[in-house]
Scaffold this motif. Structure first.
Motif, PDB file in Angstrom:
ATOM      1  N   GLU A   8       0.835  -1.212   0.000  1.00  0.00           N
ATOM      2  CA  GLU A   8       0.000   0.000   0.000  1.00  0.00           C
ATOM      3  C   GLU A   8       0.865   1.254   0.000  1.00  0.00           C
ATOM      4  N   GLN A   9       1.906   1.248   0.820  1.00  0.00           N
ATOM      5  CA  GLN A   9       2.799   2.407   0.868  1.00  0.00           C
ATOM      6  C   GLN A   9       3.520   2.602  -0.463  1.00  0.00           C
ATOM      7  N   ALA A  10       3.951   1.507  -1.077  1.00  0.00           N
ATOM      8  CA  ALA A  10       4.643   1.601  -2.368  1.00  0.00           C
ATOM      9  C   ALA A  10       3.702   2.089  -3.463  1.00  0.00           C
ATOM     10  N   LEU A  11       2.420   1.730  -3.376  1.00  0.00           N
ATOM     11  CA  LEU A  11       1.449   2.186  -4.377  1.00  0.00           C
ATOM     12  C   LEU A  11       1.115   3.670  -4.234  1.00  0.00           C
ATOM     13  N   GLU A  12       1.410   4.264  -3.075  1.00  0.00           N
ATOM     14  CA  GLU A  12       1.144   5.684  -2.849  1.00  0.00           C
ATOM     15  C   GLU A  12       2.262   6.568  -3.389  1.00  0.00           C
ATOM     16  N   ARG A  13       3.393   5.977  -3.686  1.00  0.00           N
ATOM     17  CA  ARG A  13       4.540   6.763  -4.171  1.00  0.00           C
ATOM     18  C   ARG A  13       4.337   7.143  -5.636  1.00  0.00           C
ATOM     19  N   ASN A  14       4.904   8.291  -5.965  1.00  0.00           N
ATOM     20  CA  ASN A  14       4.851   8.746  -7.350  1.00  0.00           C
ATOM     21  C   ASN A  14       6.229   9.213  -7.756  1.00  0.00           C
ATOM     22  N   PRO A  15       6.854   8.640  -8.734  1.00  0.00           N
ATOM     23  CA  PRO A  15       6.332   7.582  -9.599  1.00  0.00           C
ATOM     24  C   PRO A  15       6.404   6.212  -8.899  1.00  0.00           C
ATOM     25  N   PHE A  38       7.925  -0.034  -9.979  1.00  0.00           N
ATOM     26  CA  PHE A  38       7.361  -1.318 -10.361  1.00  0.00           C
ATOM     27  C   PHE A  38       8.247  -2.487  -9.963  1.00  0.00           C
ATOM     28  N   ASN A  39       9.543  -2.275  -9.947  1.00  0.00           N
ATOM     29  CA  ASN A  39      10.452  -3.346  -9.536  1.00  0.00           C
ATOM     30  C   ASN A  39      10.229  -3.685  -8.054  1.00  0.00           C
ATOM     31  N   LYS A  40      10.150  -2.655  -7.217  1.00  0.00           N
ATOM     32  CA  LYS A  40       9.913  -2.878  -5.787  1.00  0.00           C
ATOM     33  C   LYS A  40       8.550  -3.527  -5.560  1.00  0.00           C
ATOM     34  N   LEU A  41       7.524  -3.040  -6.262  1.00  0.00           N
ATOM     35  CA  LEU A  41       6.189  -3.624  -6.139  1.00  0.00           C
ATOM     36  C   LEU A  41       6.198  -5.097  -6.536  1.00  0.00           C
ATOM     37  N   ASP A  42       6.905  -5.407  -7.596  1.00  0.00           N
ATOM     38  CA  ASP A  42       6.984  -6.791  -8.062  1.00  0.00           C
ATOM     39  C   ASP A  42       7.676  -7.675  -7.021  1.00  0.00           C
ATOM     40  N   ILE A  43       8.731  -7.178  -6.407  1.00  0.00           N
ATOM     41  CA  ILE A  43       9.457  -7.942  -5.383  1.00  0.00           C
ATOM     42  C   ILE A  43       8.557  -8.192  -4.169  1.00  0.00           C
ATOM     43  N   LEU A  44       7.853  -7.156  -3.724  1.00  0.00           N
ATOM     44  CA  LEU A  44       6.940  -7.309  -2.591  1.00  0.00           C
ATOM     45  C   LEU A  44       5.832  -8.311  -2.906  1.00  0.00           C
ATOM     46  N   MET A  45       5.279  -8.204  -4.113  1.00  0.00           N
ATOM     47  CA  MET A  45       4.188  -9.111  -4.478  1.00  0.00           C
ATOM     48  C   MET A  45       4.700 -10.537  -4.672  1.00  0.00           C
ATOM     49  N   GLU A  74      -4.473 -13.491  -7.943  1.00  0.00           N
ATOM     50  CA  GLU A  74      -4.441 -12.020  -7.980  1.00  0.00           C
ATOM     51  C   GLU A  74      -3.007 -11.504  -7.892  1.00  0.00           C
ATOM     52  N   CYS A  75      -2.168 -12.199  -7.143  1.00  0.00           N
ATOM     53  CA  CYS A  75      -0.749 -11.827  -7.082  1.00  0.00           C
ATOM     54  C   CYS A  75      -0.115 -11.925  -8.466  1.00  0.00           C
ATOM     55  N   THR A  76      -0.456 -12.972  -9.195  1.00  0.00           N
ATOM     56  CA  THR A  76       0.066 -13.154 -10.554  1.00  0.00           C
ATOM     57  C   THR A  76      -0.376 -12.015 -11.453  1.00  0.00           C
ATOM     58  N   ARG A  97      -5.971  -1.556  -9.213  1.00  0.00           N
ATOM     59  CA  ARG A  97      -7.230  -2.288  -9.364  1.00  0.00           C
ATOM     60  C   ARG A  97      -7.075  -3.750  -8.902  1.00  0.00           C
ATOM     61  N   THR A  98      -5.995  -4.380  -9.328  1.00  0.00           N
ATOM     62  CA  THR A  98      -5.743  -5.775  -8.955  1.00  0.00           C
ATOM     63  C   THR A  98      -5.493  -5.898  -7.462  1.00  0.00           C
ATOM     64  N   PHE A  99      -4.793  -4.924  -6.884  1.00  0.00           N
ATOM     65  CA  PHE A  99      -4.506  -4.974  -5.457  1.00  0.00           C
ATOM     66  C   PHE A  99      -5.798  -4.875  -4.635  1.00  0.00           C
ATOM     67  N   GLN A 100      -6.738  -4.068  -5.086  1.00  0.00           N
ATOM     68  CA  GLN A 100      -8.021  -3.973  -4.388  1.00  0.00           C
ATOM     69  C   GLN A 100      -8.754  -5.316  -4.427  1.00  0.00           C
ATOM     70  N   GLN A 101      -8.714  -5.981  -5.577  1.00  0.00           N
ATOM     71  CA  GLN A 101      -9.352  -7.293  -5.694  1.00  0.00           C
ATOM     72  C   GLN A 101      -8.616  -8.317  -4.839  1.00  0.00           C
ATOM     73  N   LEU A 102      -7.305  -8.242  -4.807  1.00  0.00           N
ATOM     74  CA  LEU A 102      -6.502  -9.150  -3.979  1.00  0.00           C
ATOM     75  C   LEU A 102      -6.894  -9.012  -2.514  1.00  0.00           C
ATOM     76  N   LYS A 103      -7.046  -7.781  -2.044  1.00  0.00           N
ATOM     77  CA  LYS A 103      -7.412  -7.568  -0.641  1.00  0.00           C
ATOM     78  C   LYS A 103      -8.802  -8.121  -0.337  1.00  0.00           C
ATOM     79  N   LYS A 104      -9.712  -8.045  -1.300  1.00  0.00           N
ATOM     80  CA  LYS A 104     -11.043  -8.629  -1.103  1.00  0.00           C
ATOM     81  C   LYS A 104     -10.944 -10.154  -0.972  1.00  0.00           C
TER      82      LYS A 104
END
Length: 166
Positions: free
Chosen positions: A61-68, A71-78, A96-98, A114-121
């Motif tokens: 969630e914190q990584a998704l709030e950053r701009n820009p 994507f590499n960090k997000l991919d590693i976390l996921m 959903e992780c995939t 969008r995918t992260f919201q579905q993953l959390k559900k």
């Protein structure tokens, strides 16, 4: 309710988790590792999963709030989250992780969100279903269970609830 009826009810409550695609065969393999020496093994593993994954979700969630977006960090976390989810057989969460990782590789920030919201559900739905399943299993347990074992099962359920609040 008679013990045999409770055991049937437990089995009937577990099957839809597979039929509806929430769990895969990995969960069955975990259950096969459970024995009299460690009667709460599966519940302990799932409790650890939810405790550890809460931290990963927060990091994502914190990584998704950053701009820009990194994507590499997000991919590693996921990737870490997917591995944890695979270890308990969380089939829909793993899928959903995939999808999330595919969005990372495509540089699709909106797709990631969008995918992260579905993953959390899916994650929250599975949690509720597993909590109900473990609670039912607790009630169906043999009456010879010691008070200490009953208390431990209650503690594990409380750990679920506490980690859900995180």
């Amino acid at each position: 309710m008679e013990r045999n009826q409770l055991h049937r009810l437990v089995a009937l409550s577990r099957q839809p988790l597979f039929d509806q695609g929430f769990l895969d065969e990995q969960f069955l393999q975990l259950e096969e590792l459970q024995d009299d020496a460690n009667p709460n093994f599966v519940e302990e593993v799932v409790t650890l999963y939810y405790r550890d994954s809460a931290r990963l979700i927060l990091n994502i969630e914190q990584a998704l709030e950053r701009n820009p977006l990194d994507f590499n960090k997000l991919d590693i976390l996921m990737h870490q989250f997917k591995g944890s989810s695979s270890s308990i057989g969380a089939k829909k969460v793993k899928a959903e992780c995939t999808f999330f990782r595919e969005n990372c590789r495509a540089g699709n920030g909106e797709g990631c969100i969008r995918t992260f919201q579905q993953l959390k559900k899916e994650y929250a739905t599975l949690r509720k279903k597993l909590e109900a399943y473990f609670q039912l299993r607790l009630h169906a347990a043999p009456s010879e269970k010691s008070v200490a074992e009953e208390e431990m099962a209650g503690i594990h359920l409380k750990m679920f609830l506490v980690s859900e609040a995180l």
